[in-house]
Motif scaffolding. Sequence first.
Motif, short mmCIF file in Angstrom:
data_model
loop_
_atom_site.label_atom_id
_atom_site.label_comp_id
_atom_site.label_asym_id
_atom_site.label_seq_id
_atom_site.Cartn_x
_atom_site.Cartn_y
_atom_site.Cartn_z
N ILE A 206 41.41 35.27 27.47
CA ILE A 206 42.87 35.26 27.56
C ILE A 206 43.43 36.59 28.07
N LYS A 207 42.71 37.68 27.88
CA LYS A 207 43.17 38.99 28.35
C LYS A 207 42.37 39.52 29.53
N LEU A 208 41.57 38.66 30.15
CA LEU A 208 40.73 39.08 31.27
C LEU A 208 41.56 39.57 32.45
N GLN A 209 42.58 38.82 32.84
CA GLN A 209 43.39 39.22 33.99
C GLN A 209 44.12 40.54 33.72
N GLU A 210 44.64 40.67 32.52
CA GLU A 210 45.33 41.92 32.14
C GLU A 210 44.36 43.10 32.19
N ILE B 32 37.29 33.56 16.33
CA ILE B 32 37.10 34.98 16.68
C ILE B 32 35.65 35.22 17.08
N CYS B 33 34.73 34.60 16.35
CA CYS B 33 33.30 34.72 16.65
C CYS B 33 33.00 34.16 18.04
N GLU C 254 37.35 42.61 23.70
CA GLU C 254 38.05 43.27 22.59
C GLU C 254 39.55 42.98 22.63
N MET C 255 40.12 43.02 23.83
CA MET C 255 41.55 42.74 23.98
C MET C 255 41.87 41.30 23.62
N SER C 256 40.99 40.38 24.00
CA SER C 256 41.19 38.96 23.68
C SER C 256 41.09 38.73 22.17
N ILE C 257 40.16 39.42 21.52
CA ILE C 257 40.01 39.31 20.06
C ILE C 257 41.27 39.81 19.36
N GLU C 258 41.75 40.97 19.76
CA GLU C 258 42.94 41.54 19.13
C GLU C 258 44.15 40.62 19.31
#
Length: 197
Positions: A57-61, A97-98, A73-77
């Motif tokens: 979900i945060k890959l593009q960012e 989360i896992c 890490e960003m996607s987990i947070e």
Amino acid sequence: MKKTKEELVNDCLKLCKENSPKDVIFFNIGIVKAKSLGAFYKANLFVITVGTLLMDIKLQEARKAGIIEKHVEMSIEFAKVFLKNYSITEEEFNQIICCIREHHLIEHTSLEAEIVSNADCYRFLYPISVFSYLKILLERGLNVHEALQQVKNKVDEKYHLLTLSKAIEELTDSYHSFEILLRNIDEDYVSLTKDCL
């Protein structure tokens, strides 16, 4: 009042459409194969679906910020905060989360995380999705050689992350075909781009 599981899946889909590559095939293959593997292995389809939708979900960012290695890490947070708005159990929360944390690993702490990880590999090994990935790379401005080199690297990387017998069975022929097609990419590029007169 917290939102339902159905609303969670729908909200995840909306987020993905806003934050993922616009290529439908490349996006959909991960979800389709996650559900298929989940059904085959009789795993928790809800956890698998949400884990697959949120894993990048945060890959593009992260890519835009030049810190792509931090996208997990960003996607987990993000997920830790986002999931608190929904009526899910603590076990489901932890399993999702896992799934996000382990989607690039070869060792997994749950069947659901292993399924999400293997499903992610289809994006880089399933023929139509590989060509979609090539299109994405070319649209990002890579030249043909750079894009094909990236495809070659991803095909090799993702094949060696497969752990489920069903995924290995479905993707081995494809892997070997791409391995043959891309084997001489560097030599071909050099020989075909030098002055031939």
